[in-house]
Design a protein around this motif. Structure first.
Motif, PDB file in Angstrom:
ATOM      1  N   GLU A  61       0.806  -1.210   0.000  1.00  0.00           N
ATOM      2  CA  GLU A  61       0.000   0.000   0.000  1.00  0.00           C
ATOM      3  C   GLU A  61       0.845   1.268   0.000  1.00  0.00           C
ATOM      4  OE1 GLU A  61      -2.692  -0.255   3.249  1.00  0.00           O
ATOM      5  OE2 GLU A  61      -4.054  -1.569   2.188  1.00  0.00           O
ATOM      6  N   ASP A  62       1.975   1.258   0.670  1.00  0.00           N
ATOM      7  CA  ASP A  62       2.785   2.459   0.836  1.00  0.00           C
ATOM      8  C   ASP A  62       3.933   2.527  -0.155  1.00  0.00           C
ATOM      9  OD1 ASP A  62       1.183   3.271   2.937  1.00  0.00           O
ATOM     10  OD2 ASP A  62       2.374   2.184   4.410  1.00  0.00           O
ATOM     11  N   GLU A  63       3.761   1.987  -1.342  1.00  0.00           N
ATOM     12  CA  GLU A  63       4.831   1.996  -2.324  1.00  0.00           C
ATOM     13  C   GLU A  63       4.685   3.168  -3.288  1.00  0.00           C
ATOM     14  OE1 GLU A  63       6.116  -1.483  -4.240  1.00  0.00           O
ATOM     15  OE2 GLU A  63       5.772  -2.733  -2.505  1.00  0.00           O
ATOM     16  N   SER A  64       4.612   4.373  -2.742  1.00  0.00           N
ATOM     17  CA  SER A  64       4.579   5.555  -3.586  1.00  0.00           C
ATOM     18  C   SER A  64       5.949   6.220  -3.506  1.00  0.00           C
ATOM     19  CB  SER A  64       3.479   6.516  -3.138  1.00  0.00           C
ATOM     20  OG  SER A  64       3.716   6.935  -1.813  1.00  0.00           O
ATOM     21  N   ILE A  65       6.276   6.959  -4.539  1.00  0.00           N
ATOM     22  CA  ILE A  65       7.570   7.621  -4.589  1.00  0.00           C
ATOM     23  C   ILE A  65       7.383   9.090  -4.215  1.00  0.00           C
ATOM     24  CG2 ILE A  65       7.367   8.042  -7.066  1.00  0.00           C
ATOM     25  CD1 ILE A  65      10.403   7.583  -7.248  1.00  0.00           C
ATOM     26  N   ASP A  66       8.301   9.609  -3.440  1.00  0.00           N
ATOM     27  CA  ASP A  66       8.286  10.995  -3.005  1.00  0.00           C
ATOM     28  C   ASP A  66       8.437  11.911  -4.216  1.00  0.00           C
ATOM     29  OD1 ASP A  66      10.471  13.305  -1.773  1.00  0.00           O
ATOM     30  OD2 ASP A  66       8.537  12.996  -0.773  1.00  0.00           O
ATOM     31  N   VAL A  67       7.796  13.083  -4.192  1.00  0.00           N
ATOM     32  CA  VAL A  67       7.837  13.998  -5.331  1.00  0.00           C
ATOM     33  C   VAL A  67       9.266  14.466  -5.612  1.00  0.00           C
ATOM     34  CG1 VAL A  67       7.308  16.104  -4.024  1.00  0.00           C
ATOM     35  CG2 VAL A  67       6.694  15.951  -6.445  1.00  0.00           C
ATOM     36  N   CYS A  68      10.079  14.622  -4.587  1.00  0.00           N
ATOM     37  CA  CYS A  68      11.474  15.052  -4.797  1.00  0.00           C
ATOM     38  C   CYS A  68      12.274  13.963  -5.510  1.00  0.00           C
ATOM     39  CB  CYS A  68      12.125  15.409  -3.463  1.00  0.00           C
ATOM     40  SG  CYS A  68      11.373  16.843  -2.678  1.00  0.00           S
ATOM     41  N   ASP A  69      12.085  12.712  -5.079  1.00  0.00           N
ATOM     42  CA  ASP A  69      12.769  11.599  -5.738  1.00  0.00           C
ATOM     43  C   ASP A  69      12.268  11.436  -7.169  1.00  0.00           C
ATOM     44  OD1 ASP A  69      14.221  11.071  -3.439  1.00  0.00           O
ATOM     45  OD2 ASP A  69      12.784   9.567  -2.724  1.00  0.00           O
ATOM     46  N   ALA A  70      10.965  11.579  -7.350  1.00  0.00           N
ATOM     47  CA  ALA A  70      10.385  11.472  -8.687  1.00  0.00           C
ATOM     48  C   ALA A  70      10.929  12.569  -9.594  1.00  0.00           C
ATOM     49  CB  ALA A  70       8.867  11.547  -8.610  1.00  0.00           C
ATOM     50  N   ALA A  71      11.085  13.775  -9.056  1.00  0.00           N
ATOM     51  CA  ALA A  71      11.597  14.897  -9.850  1.00  0.00           C
ATOM     52  C   ALA A  71      13.038  14.652 -10.282  1.00  0.00           C
ATOM     53  CB  ALA A  71      11.494  16.198  -9.049  1.00  0.00           C
ATOM     54  N   LEU A  72      13.854  14.097  -9.398  1.00  0.00           N
ATOM     55  CA  LEU A  72      15.244  13.802  -9.756  1.00  0.00           C
ATOM     56  C   LEU A  72      15.332  12.720 -10.829  1.00  0.00           C
ATOM     57  CD1 LEU A  72      16.904  13.922  -6.220  1.00  0.00           C
ATOM     58  CD2 LEU A  72      17.093  15.620  -8.068  1.00  0.00           C
ATOM     59  N   ILE A  73      14.499  11.700 -10.706  1.00  0.00           N
ATOM     60  CA  ILE A  73      14.480  10.637 -11.714  1.00  0.00           C
ATOM     61  C   ILE A  73      13.967  11.176 -13.036  1.00  0.00           C
ATOM     62  CG2 ILE A  73      13.429   8.417 -12.337  1.00  0.00           C
ATOM     63  CD1 ILE A  73      13.380   7.809  -9.286  1.00  0.00           C
ATOM     64  N   TRP A  74      12.928  12.003 -12.971  1.00  0.00           N
ATOM     65  CA  TRP A  74      12.350  12.608 -14.173  1.00  0.00           C
ATOM     66  C   TRP A  74      13.390  13.478 -14.889  1.00  0.00           C
ATOM     67  CZ3 TRP A  74      10.408  17.946 -14.443  1.00  0.00           C
ATOM     68  CH2 TRP A  74       9.683  18.221 -15.602  1.00  0.00           C
ATOM     69  N   GLN A  75      14.135  14.266 -14.111  1.00  0.00           N
ATOM     70  CA  GLN A  75      15.153  15.139 -14.681  1.00  0.00           C
ATOM     71  C   GLN A  75      16.299  14.331 -15.278  1.00  0.00           C
ATOM     72  OE1 GLN A  75      17.389  17.549 -11.911  1.00  0.00           O
ATOM     73  NE2 GLN A  75      17.488  19.240 -13.390  1.00  0.00           N
ATOM     74  N   SER A  76      16.717  13.275 -14.592  1.00  0.00           N
ATOM     75  CA  SER A  76      17.839  12.471 -15.090  1.00  0.00           C
ATOM     76  C   SER A  76      17.477  11.686 -16.345  1.00  0.00           C
ATOM     77  CB  SER A  76      18.341  11.521 -14.001  1.00  0.00           C
ATOM     78  OG  SER A  76      17.379  10.537 -13.727  1.00  0.00           O
ATOM     79  N   ASN A  77      16.189  11.554 -16.629  1.00  0.00           N
ATOM     80  CA  ASN A  77      15.738  10.878 -17.847  1.00  0.00           C
ATOM     81  C   ASN A  77      15.292  11.872 -18.915  1.00  0.00           C
ATOM     82  OD1 ASN A  77      15.762   7.822 -17.514  1.00  0.00           O
ATOM     83  ND2 ASN A  77      14.889   8.522 -15.575  1.00  0.00           N
ATOM     84  N   GLY A  78      15.821  13.076 -18.862  1.00  0.00           N
ATOM     85  CA  GLY A  78      15.528  14.077 -19.887  1.00  0.00           C
ATOM     86  C   GLY A  78      14.122  14.622 -19.822  1.00  0.00           C
ATOM     87  N   LYS A  79      13.518  14.624 -18.654  1.00  0.00           N
ATOM     88  CA  LYS A  79      12.153  15.099 -18.433  1.00  0.00           C
ATOM     89  C   LYS A  79      11.151  14.378 -19.340  1.00  0.00           C
ATOM     90  CE  LYS A  79      13.501  19.498 -16.477  1.00  0.00           C
ATOM     91  NZ  LYS A  79      13.338  20.950 -16.473  1.00  0.00           N
ATOM     92  N   ASP A  80      11.383  13.092 -19.471  1.00  0.00           N
ATOM     93  CA  ASP A  80      10.513  12.231 -20.277  1.00  0.00           C
ATOM     94  C   ASP A  80       9.207  11.999 -19.524  1.00  0.00           C
ATOM     95  OD1 ASP A  80       9.299  10.254 -21.795  1.00  0.00           O
ATOM     96  OD2 ASP A  80      11.075   8.984 -21.900  1.00  0.00           O
ATOM     97  N   GLU A  81       8.081  12.111 -20.233  1.00  0.00           N
ATOM     98  CA  GLU A  81       6.766  11.963 -19.589  1.00  0.00           C
ATOM     99  C   GLU A  81       6.525  10.547 -19.059  1.00  0.00           C
ATOM    100  OE1 GLU A  81       3.898  11.068 -23.403  1.00  0.00           O
ATOM    101  OE2 GLU A  81       4.201  13.138 -22.822  1.00  0.00           O
ATOM    102  N   LEU A 130       6.659  18.478 -10.543  1.00  0.00           N
ATOM    103  CA  LEU A 130       8.032  18.023 -10.623  1.00  0.00           C
ATOM    104  C   LEU A 130       8.998  19.200 -10.769  1.00  0.00           C
ATOM    105  CD1 LEU A 130       7.454  14.944 -12.948  1.00  0.00           C
ATOM    106  CD2 LEU A 130       7.948  14.891 -10.503  1.00  0.00           C
ATOM    107  N   GLU A 131       8.615  20.181 -11.573  1.00  0.00           N
ATOM    108  CA  GLU A 131       9.451  21.392 -11.721  1.00  0.00           C
ATOM    109  C   GLU A 131       9.580  22.114 -10.381  1.00  0.00           C
ATOM    110  OE1 GLU A 131      11.340  22.591 -14.059  1.00  0.00           O
ATOM    111  OE2 GLU A 131      10.724  21.357 -15.758  1.00  0.00           O
TER     112      GLU A 131
END
Length: 98
Positions: free
Chosen positions: A62-82, A93-94
Motif C-alpha cells: 500500500e505504501d509503495e509511492s515515490i516521493d515527489v522530490c525523488d520522482a523529480a530527480l528521476i524525471w530530470q535524469s531521464n531528460g524530463k521524459d513523460e 516536478l518542476e
C-alpha cells in the motif's frame, strides 16, 4: 521432417492452458454468494460479480509511492521524459526541483 515440425504439437498432447485449467468446484463468495472463479490450478480464487479477491492490495504494497522530490530527480535524469513522471504533473516536478 522439416525444421518447423519440431514445434507442432501432437493431437493427443494437451496445450499448457488445457493442462493447467482448474476443473474442480469452488466455494461461494463471502461478499455476494456467487461461486468463486479459479482459472488455473495455481491461481487464486476471485469473484467475477463483486471483484472479491481482485481488488485486494496486500498491506505491504500500500505504501509503495515515490516521493515527489525523488520522482523529480528521476524525471530530470531521464531528460524530463513523460514516462518518468510517476503520476505527478510536470508543474509539481518542476517545483520540487527548485
Amino acid at each position: 521432417m522439416g525444421l518447423f515440425d519440431l514445434f507442432k504439437t501432437k493431437k493427443d498432447e494437451l496445450s499448457w492452458e488445457d493442462e493447467n485449467t482448474y476443473k474442480g468446484a469452488t466455494p461461494n463468495c463471502p461478499n455476494c454468494g456467487t461461486p468463486l472463479t479459479k482459472r488455473y490450478v495455481f491461481s487464486e480464487m476471485y469473484c467475477e460479480n463483486c471483484r472479491y479477491g481482485l481488488d485486494d492490495i496486500p498491506n505491504d504494497m500500500e505504501d509503495e509511492s515515490i516521493d515527489v522530490c525523488d520522482a523529480a530527480l528521476i524525471w530530470q535524469s531521464n531528460g524530463k521524459d513523460e514516462d518518468y513522471t510517476f503520476g505527478y504533473s510536470e508543474a509539481e516536478l518542476e517545483a520540487a526541483l527548485r
